[in-house]
Design a protein around this motif. Sequence first.
Motif, PDB file in Angstrom:
ATOM      1  N   VAL A  82       0.833  -1.086  -0.011  1.00  0.00           N
ATOM      2  CA  VAL A  82       0.133   0.079   0.046  1.00  0.00           C
ATOM      3  C   VAL A  82       1.048   1.197   0.011  1.00  0.00           C
ATOM      4  O   VAL A  82       0.457   2.280  -0.579  1.00  0.00           O
ATOM      5  CB  VAL A  82      -1.057  -0.232   1.189  1.00  0.00           C
ATOM      6  N   LEU A  83       2.137   1.270   0.716  1.00  0.00           N
ATOM      7  CA  LEU A  83       2.838   2.448   0.533  1.00  0.00           C
ATOM      8  C   LEU A  83       3.408   2.524  -0.723  1.00  0.00           C
ATOM      9  O   LEU A  83       3.408   3.735  -0.998  1.00  0.00           O
ATOM     10  CB  LEU A  83       4.023   2.122   2.010  1.00  0.00           C
ATOM     11  N   LEU A  84       3.792   1.645  -1.154  1.00  0.00           N
ATOM     12  CA  LEU A  84       4.272   1.795  -2.703  1.00  0.00           C
ATOM     13  C   LEU A  84       3.415   2.137  -3.600  1.00  0.00           C
ATOM     14  O   LEU A  84       3.456   2.886  -4.606  1.00  0.00           O
ATOM     15  CB  LEU A  84       5.218   0.485  -3.052  1.00  0.00           C
ATOM     16  N   VAL A 126       8.001   7.817   0.172  1.00  0.00           N
ATOM     17  CA  VAL A 126       9.353   6.495   0.440  1.00  0.00           C
ATOM     18  C   VAL A 126      10.439   7.058  -0.391  1.00  0.00           C
ATOM     19  O   VAL A 126      11.678   7.136   0.108  1.00  0.00           O
ATOM     20  CB  VAL A 126       8.686   5.255  -0.126  1.00  0.00           C
ATOM     21  N   PHE A 127      10.146   7.532  -1.507  1.00  0.00           N
ATOM     22  CA  PHE A 127      11.618   8.008  -2.467  1.00  0.00           C
ATOM     23  C   PHE A 127      12.229   9.308  -1.746  1.00  0.00           C
ATOM     24  O   PHE A 127      13.329   9.557  -1.573  1.00  0.00           O
ATOM     25  CB  PHE A 127      11.195   8.106  -3.807  1.00  0.00           C
ATOM     26  N   PHE A 161      11.708   4.719   5.751  1.00  0.00           N
ATOM     27  CA  PHE A 161      12.040   5.643   4.804  1.00  0.00           C
ATOM     28  C   PHE A 161      10.760   6.689   4.886  1.00  0.00           C
ATOM     29  O   PHE A 161      10.930   7.794   4.819  1.00  0.00           O
ATOM     30  CB  PHE A 161      12.263   5.224   3.455  1.00  0.00           C
ATOM     31  N   ALA A 162       9.510   5.980   4.839  1.00  0.00           N
ATOM     32  CA  ALA A 162       8.327   7.157   4.789  1.00  0.00           C
ATOM     33  C   ALA A 162       8.442   7.625   6.088  1.00  0.00           C
ATOM     34  O   ALA A 162       7.998   8.976   6.191  1.00  0.00           O
ATOM     35  CB  ALA A 162       7.099   5.989   4.854  1.00  0.00           C
ATOM     36  N   CYS A 163       8.770   7.183   7.194  1.00  0.00           N
ATOM     37  CA  CYS A 163       8.884   7.817   8.580  1.00  0.00           C
ATOM     38  C   CYS A 163       9.906   8.982   8.462  1.00  0.00           C
ATOM     39  O   CYS A 163       9.911   9.812   9.001  1.00  0.00           O
ATOM     40  CB  CYS A 163       9.218   7.033   9.823  1.00  0.00           C
TER      41      CYS A 163
END
Length: 583
Positions: free
Chosen positions: A242-244, A251-252, A362-364
């Motif tokens: 879901v994040l991707l 994330v990037f 990475f999202a955090c």
Amino acid sequence: PIIERHGREPNRLLQILLDVQEAFHFIPPEAITCIAEDLGLPRVSVEGTASFYSFLSLKPAGEYRILFSDNITDQMLGNPELMRDFCNKLWLEPGKVSEDNRVSADHTSCTGMCDQGPAALVNGWPLTNLNQERLDLIGDLIRDRIPVSRWPSVLFEVKDNIRRAGVLLGEPLERGAAIRATLERGVDATLMEIKVSRLRGRGGAGFPTADKWTGCRDSPGLAHYLVCNADEGEPGTFKDRVLLNSYADLVFEGMTIGARVMGSVKGFLYLRGEYRYLLEKLEDILARRRAVGLLGRNILGEAGFDFDIEIHRGAGAYICGEESALIESLEGKRGRPRNRPPYPAAQGYLDQPTVMNNVETFACAARIAAHGGEWFARMGTRQSSGSKILSISGDCARPGIYEYPFGVSMHEILDDCDAEDPCAVQVGGPSGFLVSSKEFGRCISFEDLPTAGAITLFKRGRDILQAVQNFAHFFAHESCGFCTPCRVGTQLQKKILDKIANGHGTASDLEELKHLGHIMKTMSHCGLGHTAPNPVLDMLEKFPDACGQKLKNLVFEPAFDLDGALETARKITGRDDPWAHLP
Ligand code: SF4
């Protein structure tokens, strides 16, 4: 042309093999010879890599290769029966290709669709919400030789199913905002914000992110690499999917901040093979980011801030979620865990300092760069700051994605997802903890129940032994075979549980499982072997009746039929000593 496309780069061996698999539906022997010659590798190395990954096939697997997920939730939703009927209708033998080489059907480990199962893959593309009607349609499409690219899109629909959003999944972050904040603040101050946030890795182990980044930054090397581990293979987890799918920019952005801190110019996203369907979408997002100066040379006009991201696909090997195995896989080899130390932060990809974090970590990091470390540290508990995204599936009315501040109790989670008369919860997937109803007051946190995010619910009446047996089969299949305690231990564990489930177990088998569990936990080479006995030992401790009711009232019954095995030899030799028979 496939090898050319990958720049004749030996590190891209796995990517080349995946492209060959897609083009020919298997890896022909001539392709192995040709790849070996063109890359300057021994043929045996190419064959070794090709034979390691379950999504690569060295034998023809049919124009249509259907892999039914045998995760426990898919089993509970009826996948075994669906597969059996599908095989009967198409005259297929499970695991074998049809005589006309057109179709094959087999099992695969969890496909990351537990919230919308029963699920399967066709030529690597996810099929969701399977039922009899859909499988009849699929059978017709195969009979009419319709290419998978022209199958109705409804068969491939994958929903996010976000049921509860928090700080990560809530308000979107403006694209580039976190990188701008990092540039304004400077590298040292950004690293300090990550430290103040007390962010810990979300992949399960919970290592402090600031320490990992500092260790990598301070290690000498020709280059520093950064890897996003998107190989979420733990059965029951699907939050990285879901994040991707919907938060890839976040994330990037987190990866780009990490690159700035560590001085990396190259990063990798290792995408699990089951999420191959996201590849083009992610490539488009990367291209858009390059076009607006958020990737590439002189990011956001900052001279010398160069960084780009390459996506590598996995190929159906759970062990590649382990960081050193993932690095081996990135280098185009079999995914075999390395000896440690040295740790990847000092000697990782191509023996250079490498930092690896999970997608959610990475999202955090991106949110922390934008809002500050203190903001993040205010959420959660003392040892577990921030929020956690959970993938919830199994016996509940609302399976899907739930984000909570750390410290949420199992009771609250079970209420929110409308759990159906729960009696057990597997927290953290098969390698995690089997929690009984007496423990529903426990909390999701590093100090109590740490998890990478998988929560699988079992209602009263479910056969816990069947669930644990499923986990044992999973580990036996996924063990990389490198060390004896795990290679043999996972097989023995599976066989003993099968024996008990088939009504031939005795009290001595339970003792054997405990003894075996201890050996595997203490003597295996990597985390897979250390954690593979967890569900078995938890079941024996918390659900003794799950096995107890199925045991024979004998002290011992051999798993091996000695008389049966000796029968032929006895006939041939004409010798049958009565005292050589077991009583
Ligand atoms: Fe391979 Fe298992 Fe040993 Fe890990 S513990 S190295 S997965 S055999």
